[in-house]
Design a protein around this motif. Sequence first.
Motif, PDB file in Angstrom:
ATOM      1  N   ALA A 592      11.979  40.823  36.006  1.00 23.74           N
ATOM      2  CA  ALA A 592      13.540  40.978  36.712  1.00 23.74           C
ATOM      3  C   ALA A 592      13.420  39.670  37.043  1.00 23.74           C
ATOM      4  CB  ALA A 592      13.761  41.746  37.458  1.00 23.74           C
ATOM      5  N   HIS A 593      15.408  39.895  36.885  1.00 27.86           N
ATOM      6  CA  HIS A 593      15.824  38.352  37.332  1.00 27.86           C
ATOM      7  C   HIS A 593      16.261  39.134  39.227  1.00 27.86           C
ATOM      8  CE1 HIS A 593      16.400  37.048  32.764  1.00 27.86           C
ATOM      9  NE2 HIS A 593      16.333  38.099  32.522  1.00 27.86           N
ATOM     10  N   GLU A 594      15.817  37.227  39.696  1.00 29.66           N
ATOM     11  CA  GLU A 594      16.471  37.233  40.770  1.00 29.66           C
ATOM     12  C   GLU A 594      17.708  36.708  40.980  1.00 29.66           C
ATOM     13  OE1 GLU A 594      14.096  34.707  43.203  1.00 29.66           O
ATOM     14  OE2 GLU A 594      12.886  36.628  44.021  1.00 29.66           O
ATOM     15  N   LEU A 595      18.769  37.747  41.266  1.00 27.39           N
ATOM     16  CA  LEU A 595      20.441  36.678  41.149  1.00 27.39           C
ATOM     17  C   LEU A 595      20.639  37.517  42.922  1.00 27.39           C
ATOM     18  CD1 LEU A 595      21.712  39.906  38.247  1.00 27.39           C
ATOM     19  CD2 LEU A 595      20.836  37.194  38.122  1.00 27.39           C
ATOM     20  N   LEU A 596      21.746  36.954  42.769  1.00 26.84           N
ATOM     21  CA  LEU A 596      22.442  36.620  43.880  1.00 26.84           C
ATOM     22  C   LEU A 596      24.194  37.208  43.370  1.00 26.84           C
ATOM     23  CD1 LEU A 596      24.032  35.775  46.184  1.00 26.84           C
ATOM     24  CD2 LEU A 596      25.321  33.561  45.399  1.00 26.84           C
ATOM     25  N   VAL A 597      24.927  38.300  44.547  1.00 28.78           N
ATOM     26  CA  VAL A 597      25.932  39.316  44.454  1.00 28.78           C
ATOM     27  C   VAL A 597      26.582  38.829  45.739  1.00 28.78           C
ATOM     28  CG1 VAL A 597      27.333  41.215  44.711  1.00 28.78           C
ATOM     29  CG2 VAL A 597      25.445  40.419  42.513  1.00 28.78           C
ATOM     30  N   GLY A 598      27.594  37.708  45.960  1.00 27.60           N
ATOM     31  CA  GLY A 598      28.013  38.372  47.532  1.00 27.60           C
ATOM     32  C   GLY A 598      29.439  38.135  47.732  1.00 27.60           C
ATOM     33  N   ALA A 599      29.661  37.973  49.136  1.00 30.67           N
ATOM     34  CA  ALA A 599      31.663  37.787  49.258  1.00 30.67           C
ATOM     35  C   ALA A 599      31.394  36.994  50.372  1.00 30.67           C
ATOM     36  CB  ALA A 599      31.823  39.622  49.027  1.00 30.67           C
ATOM     37  N   LEU A 600      33.065  36.486  50.017  1.00 31.32           N
ATOM     38  CA  LEU A 600      33.055  35.762  51.266  1.00 31.32           C
ATOM     39  C   LEU A 600      34.787  35.963  51.623  1.00 31.32           C
ATOM     40  CD1 LEU A 600      34.908  33.259  50.762  1.00 31.32           C
ATOM     41  CD2 LEU A 600      32.696  32.673  49.921  1.00 31.32           C
ATOM     42  N   CYS A 601      35.436  35.643  53.134  1.00 29.37           N
ATOM     43  CA  CYS A 601      36.963  36.092  53.093  1.00 29.37           C
ATOM     44  C   CYS A 601      36.939  34.536  53.586  1.00 29.37           C
ATOM     45  CB  CYS A 601      36.716  36.556  54.677  1.00 29.37           C
ATOM     46  SG  CYS A 601      39.003  37.144  54.690  1.00 29.37           S
ATOM     47  N   ASP A 602      37.872  33.701  52.128  1.00 28.23           N
ATOM     48  CA  ASP A 602      38.507  32.348  52.342  1.00 28.23           C
ATOM     49  C   ASP A 602      39.196  32.612  52.636  1.00 28.23           C
ATOM     50  OD1 ASP A 602      38.948  30.399  50.382  1.00 28.23           O
ATOM     51  OD2 ASP A 602      40.727  30.612  50.513  1.00 28.23           O
ATOM     52  N   PRO A 603      39.938  31.943  54.099  1.00 28.46           N
ATOM     53  CA  PRO A 603      41.362  31.994  54.443  1.00 28.46           C
ATOM     54  C   PRO A 603      42.429  31.821  53.871  1.00 28.46           C
ATOM     55  CG  PRO A 603      39.992  29.688  55.076  1.00 28.46           C
ATOM     56  CD  PRO A 603      38.958  30.559  54.018  1.00 28.46           C
ATOM     57  N   LEU A 604      42.500  31.074  52.858  1.00 27.80           N
ATOM     58  CA  LEU A 604      44.077  31.347  52.185  1.00 27.80           C
ATOM     59  C   LEU A 604      43.598  32.356  50.848  1.00 27.80           C
ATOM     60  CD1 LEU A 604      44.754  27.751  50.544  1.00 27.80           C
ATOM     61  CD2 LEU A 604      45.734  29.275  52.354  1.00 27.80           C
ATOM     62  N   PHE A 605      42.788  33.189  50.488  1.00 27.11           N
ATOM     63  CA  PHE A 605      43.306  34.341  49.502  1.00 27.11           C
ATOM     64  C   PHE A 605      42.376  35.241  50.039  1.00 27.11           C
ATOM     65  CE2 PHE A 605      44.086  30.044  47.372  1.00 27.11           C
ATOM     66  CZ  PHE A 605      45.283  30.324  46.751  1.00 27.11           C
ATOM     67  N   GLY A 606      41.646  35.246  51.242  1.00 25.42           N
ATOM     68  CA  GLY A 606      41.065  36.698  50.778  1.00 25.42           C
ATOM     69  C   GLY A 606      39.943  36.638  50.705  1.00 25.42           C
ATOM     70  N   PRO A 607      39.167  37.886  50.322  1.00 25.29           N
ATOM     71  CA  PRO A 607      37.929  38.601  49.902  1.00 25.29           C
ATOM     72  C   PRO A 607      37.892  37.529  48.740  1.00 25.29           C
ATOM     73  CG  PRO A 607      38.984  39.911  50.774  1.00 25.29           C
ATOM     74  CD  PRO A 607      39.821  38.693  50.759  1.00 25.29           C
ATOM     75  N   ALA A 608      36.780  36.906  48.162  1.00 29.30           N
ATOM     76  CA  ALA A 608      36.483  36.265  47.000  1.00 29.30           C
ATOM     77  C   ALA A 608      34.632  36.434  46.768  1.00 29.30           C
ATOM     78  CB  ALA A 608      37.083  35.137  46.910  1.00 29.30           C
ATOM     79  N   LEU A 609      34.645  37.321  45.396  1.00 29.13           N
ATOM     80  CA  LEU A 609      32.925  37.509  44.830  1.00 29.13           C
ATOM     81  C   LEU A 609      32.404  36.441  44.722  1.00 29.13           C
ATOM     82  CD1 LEU A 609      34.378  41.036  43.486  1.00 29.13           C
ATOM     83  CD2 LEU A 609      33.603  40.348  45.970  1.00 29.13           C
ATOM     84  N   VAL A 610      31.315  36.797  44.626  1.00 25.68           N
ATOM     85  CA  VAL A 610      30.173  35.081  44.181  1.00 25.68           C
ATOM     86  C   VAL A 610      29.490  36.248  43.804  1.00 25.68           C
ATOM     87  CG1 VAL A 610      29.214  33.533  44.870  1.00 25.68           C
ATOM     88  CG2 VAL A 610      30.667  33.875  46.457  1.00 25.68           C
ATOM     89  N   PHE A 611      28.923  35.161  42.055  1.00 26.20           N
ATOM     90  CA  PHE A 611      27.947  35.545  41.269  1.00 26.20           C
ATOM     91  C   PHE A 611      27.267  34.786  40.910  1.00 26.20           C
ATOM     92  CE2 PHE A 611      25.826  36.663  36.999  1.00 26.20           C
ATOM     93  CZ  PHE A 611      25.015  37.908  37.714  1.00 26.20           C
ATOM     94  N   GLY A 612      25.530  34.781  40.337  1.00 26.72           N
ATOM     95  CA  GLY A 612      24.900  33.732  40.281  1.00 26.72           C
ATOM     96  C   GLY A 612      23.456  34.113  40.133  1.00 26.72           C
TER      97      GLY A 612
END
Length: 891
Positions: A592-612
Motif C-alpha cells: 500500500a502507498h502512504e498518502l496524505l489527505v488533509g484540509a485547512l481553513c485559509d484566512p482568505l478563501f476558507g476551507p482548502a483540501l490537500v492531497f499528496g
Amino acid sequence: MSIRNLDALFRPSAVAVIGASEREGSLGLLVMRNLLQGGFAGPVWPVNPKREFVAGVRAYPAVAALPGVADLAVVCTPASTVPGLIAQLGRAGTRAAVVLSAGLGEPAHPGGPTLRQAALDAARPHLLRVLGPNCVGLLVPGHGLNASFAHTQARAGPLAFVSQSGALATALLDWANERDLGFSHFVSLGDSADVDFGDLLDYLACDASTRAVLMYVESIQAPRKFMSAARAAARNKPVLVVKAGRAPEGARAAASHTGAIAGGDAVFDAAVRRAGMLRVDTLTDLFDAAETLARMKAPHGDRLAIVTNGGGAGVLAADALALGGGCLASLAQGTLAALDAVLPGTWSHGNPVDLIGDAPVTRYIQALDVVLADPGVDALLFMHAPTAVVPSEDIARAVLGRLRDAPRPAFTCWLGGVAVAPARALCREAGIASYDTPEQAVRAFLHRVEFQRNQSALMQAPPSVPPGPGADTVAARAVIDEALRDGQRLLNEPQAKALLAAYGIPVVDTRVVADEAGAVAAADAIGYPVVLKILSPQVSHKSDVGGVALSLKDASQVAAAARAMAERLRQLRPDATLAGYTVQAMVQRPRAHELLVGALCDPLFGPALVFGQGGTSVEVVRDRAVALPPLNVNLARDLVSRTRVAKLLAGYRDRAAVDEAALTRALIQVSQLMCELPEVVELDINPLLADDQGVVALDARVVIAPAAGAAVDRLAIRPYPVELEHRFDWGGQPMLMRPIRPEDEPALREFYAHADPQDLRLRFFMARREVPRSELARYSQIDYDREMTFVALPLGGPDELWGEVRALCDPDNHTAEFAVQVRSGRQGRGLGRYLMQRLIAYLRQRGTRELVGHCLPENTGMTALARQLGFAVDMTHEPGAVWMRLPLQEG
C-alpha cells in the motif's frame, strides 16, 4: 459593492479635476494635461479656487460652481480634504471619483474613523464609486480617457489590465507601448477602498471591447466576491493573473502536516484554477499567454508532437516540455512507418521528428500530414531554423494552410532573426501562434493546457451532499460538541477516527486504554501483531517523541513499548501529560502507498483540501496538490493527478493500481466534512493507506474551534444546492424543479431552439434564431452565491426542460432581476406561476430586498402574472418596456 455607476467611471460624458493646478510637477497639472492630450471628447472642468484658468481651460472655484454634472471627478487634493469633497461631489450628482491622494489611513479626527472610511461614508448615500485612494488612475484609450498621472498615453487594444501597484502599472505601460500593445482599459486600483478586483471583473466580463483581462495582484480583500466575479468573467473571456508573493516565507507552526505544507499561495493557486483563470509567473508571460489563448485552439490533452528541421532545437523543446510537466506524444507504429516512407533514413525515428536540415518543402508537408493524423497527438509544434536550401518564407507559405486547418492545435517556432521575420509575419496574418524560441513555444503550450484544465474545473458544480450513502452527521456533531465542551482544540486519535468514520472514511478500530496493563489487555483482545501509540493532548506528532510502536508481537513487547514511551515522554516533553495509550490491529498491507489527505481553513478563501504523498517525511517531500471544496469525482481525480505520487498510484511493474474509486470517495467525503462542519479548522489523515483493496486511515489529527456562522458561509465557492431540489405534481405529471447545472447546457439549447420565435422575442426583447454558445454557457454555469436558476423537468417523461426561472442578484443582495420562460406548447397552465412562486420564496429566504423585471408592453401574460403575484407594474417607467417591482422584505 457592484458594477453600479462604473459606467460613470469608464465612460463619463464630463470630467472634473479637483485640485487642478498650474504648478509644474503637481498631480493636478499632470492629470489636466493627460485628459486634454488623450483626446477625451467631453468637457474637462478644473476646480481651483485661486486660478481663473488651468492648462488653458477655464477653472471653477468649487464643485458647486461647475456648469454641469461631472460624471467623473479626479481628486488630487490633500488627504484631509477628500471626505468633504466626496460629499460635495455626491450632492452635485457625480457618480464616480478617482482619488489619487495618499495618506487616507490617518484618522479623520482624534478617535474617529480613518479618512478613507469617512470618504466611503460620504460616498455611500449617493452610490458614488471611488477608485483608489493612493492610485495612479485609469486610462480608457478607446474613449480618449486618461484620468491618471501616468507619464504616457496608452494605445487602444483588446486587453484590459488591472494592477494594485501603481509603479508597476506605469512601467508596464511604457513596456507595452514599446511593443505596440493596446488596451481597452488600464486601471490602477491603489488601496481598493471601494472599487476592487471583483467589481472590475464583473464590469469587464461584459465589455465588448475587452478580449482578455490581465491582472497584477498583491492581495485579495473580498475573496467570496472575487471568486464569484472571477468565475463569471472566466466563462466569457480569458482572465490571466500574476500574483506577487509566490515564494513562501517559511512553513507556519501548525498542529498538522497539512498546515505546514499548504501555504496561502498554494491556496491562491487552487482558487485561480477553480475559477477558470490562468496564473503565470511574470508580466511577460501575462501578455504572451493572452496572445496564446487568442491564437491557439484548445487542445484535448497534453501530448505534444514536435516537427523540426534541427535536432538540437527539438531536444531543447523536449527538455522544456519535460521540465514543465508536459507530455511528449508517443507516435503510433503506423505513424512511424509512414514517416519512414517520406523521410531520409537518418531521421530521428521518434518524437521530436527531425526532418534533417536539407529538407525541401515537400518533406515538410508530407511529415506534417502524417503527424497531424496520429490520434495520439493532442497538439503539434512546428519549428524551423533558416537554411540555404529553402527560404523560410516559402516554407511558411506551404505549411500555414495545413497548420491553420489542422484537426488539433498547431503552432510554430521560427528560430532566428531577419531570415525568419517574413515567416513570422505570415503566421500573424494567418492567426497562427508563433514564438521565437523552443522554450517560449513550449511554455505557451503548457499555459494553454493548464488554462483548458482550469476551464474544465470551472464547469464543475459539485453538490452540497455527494451521491451515495450519507454521512452520519449526528454522530459527527456529537464528537465535535463533546470535545468543545471539554475545552479541547485538538481531537485525540479515537475522536478523530470516530469523526472520519461518521463520514464513511474507512478507519482502523482503535481502543483507548489508561495504562500499561490496559494496553496489554486490549492487545490480547485484538490479536497480534498490534500498534501502540501514546495518547497526550500536548503531543500532536507522536513520532516526534517516539510515541508509535509497530508490529508488536506479544504482551511483553506491548508492555515494554508502553514503559519506553512513558519514559521518553518524560524526558523529551516534561510539560506533556500522559493520558494513556491507543491500541489497534497492525494493518499489514505491505504494497500500500502512504498518502496524505488533509484540509485547512485559509484566512482568505476558507476551507482548502490537500492531497499528496504521506508518511513521516511529508514536510520534506512536499508532494502535494491543493483544491477548494466542494469536490466531485472529476475534481477529486484532478487533485490526485497534480501530484508526483499519482504516477505510482496508477500501478507499475508488479504493483497493482490503487482502487481509484475508493480514493476519490475518501477525498469527496473529506470535502463534504469541511463543507458541513464549520468547527473543523484543520484535518490531517496521515497516513491514508491506499492499494488495490481500497483505503484505510491509520492516523488522523483534527483541530477544532467554536464556529461563528454557518458552514457554507466560509466556502469560497457555494456548492450545488441539492437541498433546493423539489418534486411536485403538475396536472397529473410528476415534475422535478431543481437548480440548473452546467450539464444542462444541451437541454437548455434545445429548450430555446424549440421555442416559438415570438416567445424568444418576448424573452430577449429582440428577434433571434438561436442563443449563442457563450450565452448558453453563462446561463447554465451559474454561481449559486449570486444567482439562481430553477428549471422544471418531467419525471419519467422526455429528457427536456419545460420551464426556467432565473434571478441575478447584485453583489450586495439588495435587488434581484428575474426572467421566466415556459416551453412553447406548455404555457397557460400555471407552470410559470409555480416557478415564480418558488423563486420568490427562495429570494425571501436568502434576504434579497426586492425583485424587479422588465417585459415588452405586448407581453400581457407576463404583466398579468406579475400583478397576480403582487408586483407593482409601471407602464411609464421606461419607454418601450414595462417595469415590475416586488418588495421581498418587510420594512
